[in-house]
Design a protein around this motif. Sequence first.
Motif, PDB file in Angstrom:
ATOM      1  N   CYS A 173       3.518   8.610  -0.389  1.00 51.89           N
ATOM      2  CA  CYS A 173       2.881   9.934  -0.416  1.00 51.89           C
ATOM      3  C   CYS A 173       2.988  10.647   0.937  1.00 51.89           C
ATOM      4  CB  CYS A 173       1.398   9.809  -0.768  1.00 51.89           C
ATOM      5  SG  CYS A 173       1.091   9.254  -2.454  1.00 51.89           S
ATOM      6  N   HIS A 174       2.814   9.898   2.041  1.00 50.40           N
ATOM      7  CA  HIS A 174       2.627  10.539   3.350  1.00 50.40           C
ATOM      8  C   HIS A 174       3.918  10.813   4.125  1.00 50.40           C
ATOM      9  CE1 HIS A 174      -1.776  10.799   3.930  1.00 50.40           C
ATOM     10  NE2 HIS A 174      -1.848   9.733   3.149  1.00 50.40           N
ATOM     11  N   LEU A 219     -12.024  13.943   1.028  1.00 50.43           N
ATOM     12  CA  LEU A 219     -10.592  14.136   0.776  1.00 50.43           C
ATOM     13  C   LEU A 219     -10.372  14.194  -0.727  1.00 50.43           C
ATOM     14  CD1 LEU A 219      -9.390  11.422   3.286  1.00 50.43           C
ATOM     15  CD2 LEU A 219      -8.953  13.881   3.525  1.00 50.43           C
ATOM     16  N   ALA A 220      -9.340  14.931  -1.144  1.00 51.34           N
ATOM     17  CA  ALA A 220      -8.997  15.004  -2.571  1.00 51.34           C
ATOM     18  C   ALA A 220      -8.849  13.583  -3.128  1.00 51.34           C
ATOM     19  CB  ALA A 220      -7.699  15.785  -2.746  1.00 51.34           C
ATOM     20  N   LEU A 266     -10.212   6.177   5.122  1.00 50.90           N
ATOM     21  CA  LEU A 266      -9.527   5.233   4.243  1.00 50.90           C
ATOM     22  C   LEU A 266     -10.429   4.671   3.156  1.00 50.90           C
ATOM     23  CD1 LEU A 266      -7.297   3.187   6.732  1.00 50.90           C
ATOM     24  CD2 LEU A 266      -6.565   4.754   4.961  1.00 50.90           C
ATOM     25  N   ARG A 298     -13.573  13.069   5.675  1.00 51.44           N
ATOM     26  CA  ARG A 298     -12.986  13.512   6.942  1.00 51.44           C
ATOM     27  C   ARG A 298     -13.957  13.320   8.108  1.00 51.44           C
ATOM     28  NH1 ARG A 298      -8.817  16.989   5.962  1.00 51.44           N
ATOM     29  NH2 ARG A 298      -8.588  17.456   3.762  1.00 51.44           N
ATOM     30  N   CYS A 307       1.858   3.631   1.801  1.00 56.65           N
ATOM     31  CA  CYS A 307       1.301   4.908   2.265  1.00 56.65           C
ATOM     32  C   CYS A 307       2.396   5.980   2.341  1.00 56.65           C
ATOM     33  CB  CYS A 307       0.666   4.762   3.653  1.00 56.65           C
ATOM     34  SG  CYS A 307      -0.449   3.349   3.830  1.00 56.65           S
ATOM     35  N   MET A 342       0.814  -1.217   0.000  1.00 56.96           N
ATOM     36  CA  MET A 342       0.000   0.000   0.000  1.00 56.96           C
ATOM     37  C   MET A 342       0.850   1.271   0.000  1.00 56.96           C
ATOM     38  SD  MET A 342      -3.231  -1.384   2.208  1.00 56.96           S
ATOM     39  CE  MET A 342      -4.322  -0.073   1.658  1.00 56.96           C
ATOM     40  N   ILE A 363      -6.822  12.155  -4.908  1.00 57.29           N
ATOM     41  CA  ILE A 363      -5.482  11.549  -4.942  1.00 57.29           C
ATOM     42  C   ILE A 363      -5.323  10.542  -3.805  1.00 57.29           C
ATOM     43  CG2 ILE A 363      -4.468  13.458  -3.609  1.00 57.29           C
ATOM     44  CD1 ILE A 363      -2.574  11.802  -6.425  1.00 57.29           C
ATOM     45  N   MET A 364      -6.034  10.721  -2.706  1.00 60.26           N
ATOM     46  CA  MET A 364      -6.032   9.725  -1.623  1.00 60.26           C
ATOM     47  C   MET A 364      -6.877   8.550  -2.136  1.00 60.26           C
ATOM     48  SD  MET A 364      -5.509   8.490   1.401  1.00 60.26           S
ATOM     49  CE  MET A 364      -6.376   7.257   2.373  1.00 60.26           C
ATOM     50  N   TYR A 420      -9.466  23.269  -2.520  1.00 59.96           N
ATOM     51  CA  TYR A 420     -10.236  22.504  -3.510  1.00 59.96           C
ATOM     52  C   TYR A 420     -10.703  23.444  -4.612  1.00 59.96           C
ATOM     53  CZ  TYR A 420     -10.067  19.051   0.195  1.00 59.96           C
ATOM     54  OH  TYR A 420      -9.626  18.185   1.165  1.00 59.96           O
ATOM     55  N   TYR A 467      -9.083   1.583  -1.779  1.00 61.16           N
ATOM     56  CA  TYR A 467      -9.051   1.043  -0.412  1.00 61.16           C
ATOM     57  C   TYR A 467     -10.410   0.525   0.035  1.00 61.16           C
ATOM     58  CZ  TYR A 467      -4.475   3.351  -0.233  1.00 61.16           C
ATOM     59  OH  TYR A 467      -3.179   3.744  -0.484  1.00 61.16           O
ATOM     60  N   PRO A 487      -5.619  21.936   2.563  1.00 60.59           N
ATOM     61  CA  PRO A 487      -5.872  21.778   1.124  1.00 60.59           C
ATOM     62  C   PRO A 487      -6.681  22.936   0.547  1.00 60.59           C
ATOM     63  CG  PRO A 487      -7.394  20.444   2.397  1.00 60.59           C
ATOM     64  CD  PRO A 487      -6.466  21.069   3.394  1.00 60.59           C
ATOM     65  N   PRO A 502      -1.314  14.481   4.456  1.00 62.51           N
ATOM     66  CA  PRO A 502      -1.175  14.944   5.840  1.00 62.51           C
ATOM     67  C   PRO A 502      -0.374  13.989   6.733  1.00 62.51           C
ATOM     68  CG  PRO A 502      -3.496  14.863   5.156  1.00 62.51           C
ATOM     69  CD  PRO A 502      -2.697  14.105   4.146  1.00 62.51           C
ATOM     70  N   TRP A 549      -8.276  10.805  16.366  1.00 67.00           N
ATOM     71  CA  TRP A 549      -9.383  10.261  15.569  1.00 67.00           C
ATOM     72  C   TRP A 549      -9.800   8.898  16.127  1.00 67.00           C
ATOM     73  CZ3 TRP A 549      -9.031  11.050   9.568  1.00 67.00           C
ATOM     74  CH2 TRP A 549      -8.627  12.360   9.275  1.00 67.00           C
TER      75      TRP A 549
END
Length: 294
Positions: free
Chosen positions: A44-45, A114-115, A98, A103, A41, A39, A117-118, A153, A123, A151, A76, A89
Amino acid sequence: MLRTSIGAIGLACVISLISSGALAETAIERGDYLVNTIMACGNCHSPRDAKGVIVAEKALSGGLTFDTPAFLATAPNITPDKQTGIGAWTDQEIKRALIEGIRPDHGKLAGAPLAAIMPANFYKALLPDDLAAIIAYLRTVKPVRHEVAPPVYRLPVRREPYPDAEAGFTGAMMTDPVKHGAYLATIGHCMECHAAWSKGVHNYTTGLGKGGRAFPLREGAPDSPTSIAANITSDPTEGIGAWSDAEIARAITHGISRDGHALKPPMAFGFYAGLKDPDLKDIIAYLRTVPPLD
Ligand code: HEC
Ligand code: HEC
């Protein structure tokens, strides 16, 4: 005499425990494996140094900035830091981010999507145990204090349905090599880069594996040279149909193409290097079923 025979019985027990899978990985180990291999993550993260190498001690504390016509968003901080990460969270809130890309209903941008791209559209395919394992692992990551820019938008968020994720997978399918490979390729969002793509729209129905999409080598630097996603269909001349399993495995895990040349980013070769052999084999078995396209 007595001692040796107990020793022998003990050893026999250990061997049978191993072979029966009783020493199987824990949820945290499974989450660690998924997050840090297939995955990716952190691709990107996680933050990178000036050479583009991931800063391991700040893993997952915020990474790449994507500047597209639809959004300007930075991946983020997803470490357990309570102020700047996702430590405050609930499991349910992380799950929703996910698999639905939404959010939490409080705080900044409450309930906003979320944008795109996530890759929540991929998922969505996660089996419940794997989703729980990822969350269990994320809770064990070293908390890092680091706030990323909020972000912007520019267009409404449009998440494109990915057919295999929409159809879903079951635990029972995981014993079938091709279906298990399809599952891993889905949660690894391979086709997000490798499907036919035009003007921001993917063709996930008749364009799977076709390649052709261009990526900046350095995210956030649109003028940097690009790499073009390869054709990974089973086509024998345009795709990887004529490659051996070992050649495909080497490309995925070491970023070396069939002719020996080094493949360029953004594919997460360094993460995929940790894939277990049986998983890699199943991914290849799945790729062999992707219809040929030129
Ligand atoms: C292709 C890049 C990419 C990959 C891969 C990726 N993410 Fe993200 N993720 C992002 C971006 C960018 C955002 C922020 C989007 C926004 O602000 O609208 C995000 C948002 C999030 C959020 C919401 C955090 C917040 O503070 O709003 C969570 C949680 C998250 N990702 C977890 C993960 C996990 C866990 C993985 C791996 C299983 C993962 N992401 C893989 C790019 C990615
Ligand atoms: C973030 C985008 C991205 C993701 C995700 C991605 N790839 Fe790639 N992949 C690329 C690009 C771009 C290239 C071509 C790089 C180059 O030519 O230097 C490539 C190359 C390849 C190659 C080598 C093909 C050739 O002709 O040299 C294979 C095989 C491959 N990818 C398979 C996969 C698989 C399997 C997955 C999922 C586990 C995956 N990729 C995920 C972008 C991606």
